[in-house]
Design a protein around this motif. Structure first.
Motif, mmCIF file in Angstrom:
data_model
loop_
_atom_site.group_PDB
_atom_site.id
_atom_site.type_symbol
_atom_site.label_atom_id
_atom_site.label_comp_id
_atom_site.label_asym_id
_atom_site.label_seq_id
_atom_site.Cartn_x
_atom_site.Cartn_y
_atom_site.Cartn_z
ATOM 1 N N TRP A 45 0.802 -1.131 -0.106
ATOM 2 C CA TRP A 45 -0.062 0.001 -0.099
ATOM 3 C C TRP A 45 0.798 1.137 0.158
ATOM 4 O O TRP A 45 1.940 1.060 0.341
ATOM 5 N N LEU A 46 0.343 2.245 -0.266
ATOM 6 C CA LEU A 46 0.981 3.673 -0.415
ATOM 7 C C LEU A 46 0.209 4.700 0.230
ATOM 8 O O LEU A 46 -1.085 5.010 -0.018
ATOM 9 N N VAL A 47 0.913 5.478 1.194
ATOM 10 C CA VAL A 47 0.219 6.926 1.735
ATOM 11 C C VAL A 47 0.795 7.881 0.825
ATOM 12 O O VAL A 47 2.109 8.193 0.642
ATOM 13 N N PRO A 48 -0.098 8.260 -0.232
ATOM 14 C CA PRO A 48 0.521 9.234 -1.473
ATOM 15 C C PRO A 48 1.013 10.524 -1.061
ATOM 16 O O PRO A 48 0.626 11.101 -0.027
ATOM 17 N N GLY A 49 2.080 11.193 -1.483
ATOM 18 C CA GLY A 49 2.597 12.311 -1.397
ATOM 19 C C GLY A 49 1.946 13.333 -2.272
ATOM 20 O O GLY A 49 0.965 12.888 -2.989
ATOM 21 N N ASP A 50 2.177 14.904 -2.035
ATOM 22 C CA ASP A 50 1.652 15.858 -2.615
ATOM 23 C C ASP A 50 2.639 16.840 -2.679
ATOM 24 O O ASP A 50 3.207 17.183 -1.373
ATOM 25 N N LEU A 51 2.609 17.681 -3.782
ATOM 26 C CA LEU A 51 3.671 18.939 -3.654
ATOM 27 C C LEU A 51 2.975 19.840 -2.772
ATOM 28 O O LEU A 51 3.742 20.742 -2.418
ATOM 29 N N GLU A 52 1.707 20.063 -2.471
ATOM 30 C CA GLU A 52 1.335 20.828 -1.653
ATOM 31 C C GLU A 52 1.829 20.792 -0.142
ATOM 32 O O GLU A 52 1.686 21.777 0.602
ATOM 33 N N LEU A 53 2.411 19.639 0.063
ATOM 34 C CA LEU A 53 2.766 19.343 1.373
ATOM 35 C C LEU A 53 4.077 20.233 1.863
ATOM 36 O O LEU A 53 4.168 20.608 3.008
ATOM 37 N N SER A 54 4.826 20.995 0.990
ATOM 38 C CA SER A 54 5.843 22.001 1.233
ATOM 39 C C SER A 54 5.154 23.021 2.005
ATOM 40 O O SER A 54 5.718 23.752 2.906
#
Length: 361
Positions: A119-128
């Protein structure tokens, strides 16, 4: 469950590629694996998910309309995944959005299932955008401020919730190449740390800075913050135990002779011991080098196109002739690495020097 962050201050050493392939290999060896993308660049997420799925996950306005009748070719694979992502999967950024907007605590979502057992907990550019909030919260954790502590433990609680939902045995955490506030919170959430390294001057210099930074975060968390964490907030131990390093071989270069490569390679064991373990020599009398991974750059474009690990490439994916022997070498190397990682993680679990923070059921 035990977690491991793959981390180095130096970028472009193959950290994300290593995380992706190690996750797949550990799953092949029979483990339930959760991969967590805490790098704001979201490169790990882009390896796991195709572009249509990413567009749906990140709620891009120009995303294709899902639920059409085309069930041929690639759409037969992407439509169900994209539909599932829209319904019940969020990114790390959407999980911390209530904190960012001061509307509440973290929101929990279902991890995205890549395949059976992975499984994956997805990342996001908005996390910055979460960097400044984490940086501002850090000093307030020293006094036990509940809001600051909930902010700083957000990643840990997101990881724990996702791991419980899928009954994960192993959590792999991919983080960016820096010592910023996002990575501090990410590393505090990790039981162990694996360091991918290149054998060069820059990696050695940054390895010397990495160990003291981790020890500083650990001591501050365990001695100053953890005793003040409210009983209702699940908190990490901040163990961040170094289990070893992996040498990532570079592509051959005419301006970099083998002798120069070996010069830096021979210095890594001592620098790792001094920096990461704070010891003048290896206290266990053994090597902390888990593997040396050759550069498989010629396979990576094929793997990206086929949306599978390099060691799964077939002739139909373009891995023809002698390339198949290269694929087999890749599979053998990643299997050996995964077995070495498992051995070190099992040792940490047997010693009981992980997950000694406070968890609330």
């Amino acid at each position: 469950m035990i977690s491991m962050a793959l981390f180095n201050i130096k970028g472009r050493v193959g950290k994300t590629t290593l995380t992706y392939h190690l996750a797949h290999m550990l799953q092949r060896l029979g483990h339930r694996v959760l991969a967590v993308d805490l790098d704001p660049q979201a490169n790990l997420t882009s390896l796991f998910l195709d572009e249509d799925s990413l567009a749906a996950l990140w709620a891009e306005p120009e995303s294709p309309a899902w639920g059409g009748t085309d069930t041929s070719g690639a759409n037969a694979l992407t439509i169900p995944l994209a539909s599932r992502i829209q319904q019940d999967t969020g990114t790390v950024a959407t999980s911390v959005k209530p904190i960012m907007e001061e509307l509440g605590d973290v929101a929990f979502f279902e991890p995205s299932q890549v395949t059976d057992g992975l499984w994956l907990v997805p990342g996001d550019l908005e996390l910055s955008a979460f960097e400044d909030r984490l940086s501002a919260a850090w000093p307030s954790t020293f006094t036990g401020d509940p809001a600051a502590i909930r902010t700083t433990t957000a990643f840990y609680r997101i990881i724990n919730d996702a791991a419980r939902k899928v009954s994960a045995d192993i959590v792999l955490i991919d983080v960016g190449p820096n010592l910023g506030a996002i990575n501090r919170a990410a590393l505090l959430a990790a039981d162990t740390v694996l360091v991918p390294l290149a054998a060069d001057l820059f990696s050695l210099r940054e390895l010397r800075a990495l160990g003291p930074a981790l020890r500083g975060w650990r001591s501050t968390w365990q001695e100053t913050v953890l005793p003040k964490v409210p009983s209702a907030v699940p908190a990490p131990s901040g163990a961040m135990k170094p289990i070893g390093y992996v040498i990532m071989q570079p592509l051959p270069r005419l301006d970099r002779p083998v002798r120069g490569y070996r010069r830096w390679l021979e210095r890594i064991p001592q620098v790792f011991t001094e920096s990461m373990l704070a010891e003048p020599r290896d206290p266990d009398g053994r090597s902390y080098e888990l593997a040396t991974m050759r550069n498989y750059q010629s396979l990576m474009p094929l793997a990206r196109d086929a949306r599978k690990p390099m060691f799964d490439l077939k002739a139909a994916d373009g891995a023809l002739g002698s390339t198949q022997s290269y694929v087999q070498k890749c599979r053998a190397e990643f299997r050996l690495l995964a077995e070495s990682v498992l051995q070190r993680l099992n040792e940490v679990q047997r010693r009981g020097d992980h997950s000694d923070g406070r968890e609330v059921p």
